[in-house]
Design an enzyme around this catalytic site. Structure first.
Site, short mmCIF file in Angstrom:
data_model
loop_
_atom_site.label_atom_id
_atom_site.label_comp_id
_atom_site.label_asym_id
_atom_site.label_seq_id
_atom_site.Cartn_x
_atom_site.Cartn_y
_atom_site.Cartn_z
CB THR A 1 -0.94 0.11 1.13
OG1 THR A 1 -0.06 -0.01 2.49
CG2 THR A 1 -1.84 -1.24 1.21
CB VAL B 1 8.46 1.61 -2.63
CG1 VAL B 1 9.20 0.72 -3.39
CG2 VAL B 1 9.09 3.04 -2.33
CB CYS C 1 16.25 6.07 -4.07
SG CYS C 1 16.10 6.96 -2.51
CD GLN D 1 18.35 12.06 -1.25
OE1 GLN D 1 19.45 12.05 -0.79
NE2 GLN D 1 17.39 11.06 -0.79
CB SER E 1 8.06 10.16 -3.87
OG SER E 1 9.27 10.76 -4.46
CG HIS F 1 15.96 10.99 -5.33
ND1 HIS F 1 14.68 11.67 -4.75
CD2 HIS F 1 16.34 10.21 -4.47
CE1 HIS F 1 14.46 11.00 -3.67
NE2 HIS F 1 15.12 10.01 -3.62
CG ASN G 1 12.33 9.33 -5.81
OD1 ASN G 1 11.90 10.05 -6.63
ND2 ASN G 1 11.63 9.23 -4.76
P1 NAP Z 1 5.35 4.41 2.85
O1 NAP Z 1 4.57 5.06 1.53
O2 NAP Z 1 5.01 4.94 4.07
O3 NAP Z 1 4.64 2.87 2.72
C1 NAP Z 1 5.01 2.02 3.94
C2 NAP Z 1 4.53 0.71 3.66
O4 NAP Z 1 4.86 -0.24 4.71
C3 NAP Z 1 2.87 0.53 3.71
O5 NAP Z 1 2.62 -0.38 2.81
C4 NAP Z 1 2.59 0.31 5.15
O6 NAP Z 1 1.36 -0.52 5.02
C5 NAP Z 1 3.77 -0.85 5.31
N1 NAP Z 1 4.13 -0.93 6.66
C6 NAP Z 1 4.42 -0.07 7.78
N2 NAP Z 1 4.25 -0.74 8.82
C7 NAP Z 1 3.93 -1.85 8.78
C8 NAP Z 1 3.82 -2.89 9.70
N3 NAP Z 1 3.86 -3.00 10.91
N4 NAP Z 1 3.37 -4.33 9.18
C9 NAP Z 1 3.17 -4.48 7.88
N5 NAP Z 1 3.60 -3.31 6.90
C10 NAP Z 1 3.84 -2.24 7.27
O7 NAP Z 1 6.73 4.16 2.47
P2 NAP Z 1 7.64 3.83 0.98
O8 NAP Z 1 8.16 5.23 0.62
O9 NAP Z 1 6.76 3.14 0.28
O10 NAP Z 1 8.87 2.94 1.52
C11 NAP Z 1 8.83 1.72 2.08
C12 NAP Z 1 10.03 1.24 2.43
O11 NAP Z 1 10.84 1.22 1.37
C13 NAP Z 1 10.74 2.32 3.23
O12 NAP Z 1 10.59 2.18 4.83
C14 NAP Z 1 12.28 2.07 2.99
O13 NAP Z 1 12.68 1.02 3.88
C15 NAP Z 1 12.07 1.55 1.66
N6 NAP Z 1 12.52 2.74 0.57
C16 NAP Z 1 13.71 2.31 -0.06
C17 NAP Z 1 13.89 3.21 -1.05
C18 NAP Z 1 15.30 3.27 -1.80
O14 NAP Z 1 16.06 3.89 -1.86
N7 NAP Z 1 15.30 2.05 -2.48
C19 NAP Z 1 13.35 4.28 -1.42
C20 NAP Z 1 12.05 4.56 -0.74
C21 NAP Z 1 11.81 3.69 0.25
P3 NAP Z 1 0.22 0.47 5.83
O15 NAP Z 1 -0.51 1.13 4.40
O16 NAP Z 1 -0.70 -0.75 5.97
O17 NAP Z 1 0.57 1.24 7.06
N1 12T Z 2 15.45 7.74 4.66
O1 12T Z 2 16.23 3.10 1.24
O2 12T Z 2 13.90 9.52 3.16
O3 12T Z 2 17.48 3.71 2.93
O4 12T Z 2 14.37 9.62 1.19
C1 12T Z 2 15.45 5.88 1.13
C2 12T Z 2 15.05 7.21 0.96
C3 12T Z 2 16.19 5.97 3.49
C4 12T Z 2 16.67 3.92 2.15
C5 12T Z 2 14.32 9.15 2.42
C6 12T Z 2 15.26 7.17 3.58
C7 12T Z 2 16.10 5.21 2.19
C8 12T Z 2 15.05 7.73 2.30
#
Ligand code: NAP
Ligand code: 12T
Length: 338
Positions: free
Chosen positions: A12, A15, A131, A158, A161, A244, A317
């Site tokens: 949800t 990402v 990213c 950055q 998002s 980004h 990103n």
């Molecule tokens: P986001 O929009 O806040 O989405 C977080 C997701 O994690 C939602 O689906 C949420 O579900 C779920 N979640 C949170 N707490 C949970 C729990 N206790 N149990 C099960 N699911 C849970 O964040 P996002 O930007 O998509 O990023 C998600 C993760 O990807 C980040 O935390 C980070 O580690 C990683 N990320 C990596 C990069 C990269 O550089 N490659 C970039 C961005 C993010 P609900 O909707 O039910 O709350």
């Molecule tokens: N804090 O994947 O906030 O390690 O833009 C990616 C993006 C962590 C990660 C951000 C973050 C990551 C952010």
């Protein structure tokens, strides 16, 4: 090639939703798609190939029968659930920073080090890099192979998002409030992000760099498989929704002219050179949003180093920086190893 049971954990999120879209767009061989998120999303349905799929609660045992699990639900959940998913036979591709520097977990950008995927066998986990690191190492790889990079100095711009859906909402809400002379709220970022720049992404460390900056240092060396490369990063949050941008300067051992760099970059997969200053053509965040490639422009001889080159690098990103790179890793995995 067979078909696979694929799971998206964090389906949800900003990402996760992009991952579902990317699986569909790239026609990944999905036999069944399972979606997981928190208790809060129970009952929600998300669309994949015109079908509505119910979101289930992420819990121990939920990955039984899953072949490939794409994780994007935060580092805490990755630490807790990735080993469980791997133990039940899934290969985890994790988008958080939790496993990236584990020596038994490969850290992969398919254009740069696809061979590293083979190490998934060690723990059943493959890490997707940060990213900012991904979009930097893609164009730097052909330049490194040609001229050997000694050091990288980079400043990032950055988008919100990168910090998730709530962060994008905060930029929107603050912008609307300020334009209407209303008070603003800061919940995700420590300061106002609308109409400002914050030199602070992730937490501060003992060496006065942030964790985001040190990811660029450590992950670049691991992906490029070269611990002699030095990286000094300043990572900055800017009031942009998607993509980004990065100002990158490299010092190389051998001379590399801007012309040679343009040639090398133009023929490298996943890179588009947009570099025609006479016509005001250079990469822009708003143009890169929704695209798969890394865009490079403003390529010029750097004046501060004898063998120096400076450039401007932009990518979406959520796509190359997260969802697309993860799906590309899954493609290498099923094509070469499953
Ligand atoms: P986001 O929009 O806040 O989405 C977080 C997701 O994690 C939602 O689906 C949420 O579900 C779920 N979640 C949170 N707490 C949970 C729990 N206790 N149990 C099960 N699911 C849970 O964040 P996002 O930007 O998509 O990023 C998600 C993760 O990807 C980040 O935390 C980070 O580690 C990683 N990320 C990596 C990069 C990269 O550089 N490659 C970039 C961005 C993010 P609900 O909707 O039910 O709350
Ligand atoms: N804090 O994947 O906030 O390690 O833009 C990616 C993006 C962590 C990660 C951000 C973050 C990551 C952010």
């Amino acid at each position: 090639m067979g078909e696979y049971v694929v799971a998206v954990a964090g389906a949800t999120g900003a990402v996760g939703r992009e991952m579902i879209k990317t699986l569909e767009q790239r026609k990944f061989p999905v036999k069944e798609l399972k979606l997981f998120a928190s208790e809060r999303s129970k009952g929600l349905e998300l669309e994949y190939k015109g079908e509505r799929i119910k979101v289930e609660v992420l819990e121990k045992g939920c990955f039984k029968g899953v072949d490939v699990a794409l994780f994007s639900c935060g580092g805490g959940r990755s630490l807790e659930f990735a080993p469980d998913a791997a133990a039940s036979g899934a290969v985890v591709i994790d988008n958080s920073s939790a496993w990236r520097m584990d020596p038994d977990v490969p850290l992969v950008v398919p254009e740069v080090n696809p061979h590293a995927v083979a190490d998934y066998k060690k723990k059943g986990i493959i890490a997707n890099p940060n990213c900012s690191t991904i979009q930097m190492v893609v164009p730097l790889k052909p330049l490194h192979d040609y001229a050997k990079i000694k050091r990288i100095i980079v400043a990032t711009y950055q988008s919100t998002s990168g910090a998730g859906k709530k962060a994008m909402d905060e930029l929107m809400e603050q912008t609307k409030a300020i334009l209407n002379f209303q008070p603003i709220e800061c919940k995700v970022f420590p300061h106002q992000i609308a109409f400002s720049c914050l030199p602070h992404i992730d937490v501060f460390l003992d060496n006065a760099y942030t964790k985001e900056e040190m990811k660029m240092y450590n992950e670049t060396r691991k992906i490029m498989e070269d611990d002699t490369i030095l990286v000094s990063a300043t990572t900055v949050r800017v009031p942009v929704f998607i993509s980004h941008s990065e100002a990158v300067t490299i010092e190389t051992e051998k001379e590399i002219t801007p012309e040679r760099a343009r040639e090398l970059l133009s023929s490298f997969p996943g890179v588009i050179v947009q570099d025609d200053p006479a016509n005001n053509a250079y990469p822009l965040a708003i143009d890169a949003a929704g695209k798969d490639e890394v865009f490079v422009g403003r390529i010029r001889k750097d004046l501060a180093f004898e063998h120096g080159l400076s450039m401007w690098v932009v990518a979406d990103n959520l796509r190359k920086g997260a969802a697309l790179n993860a799906v590309q890793i899954a493609e290498v995995l099923v094509k070469e190893y499953m």
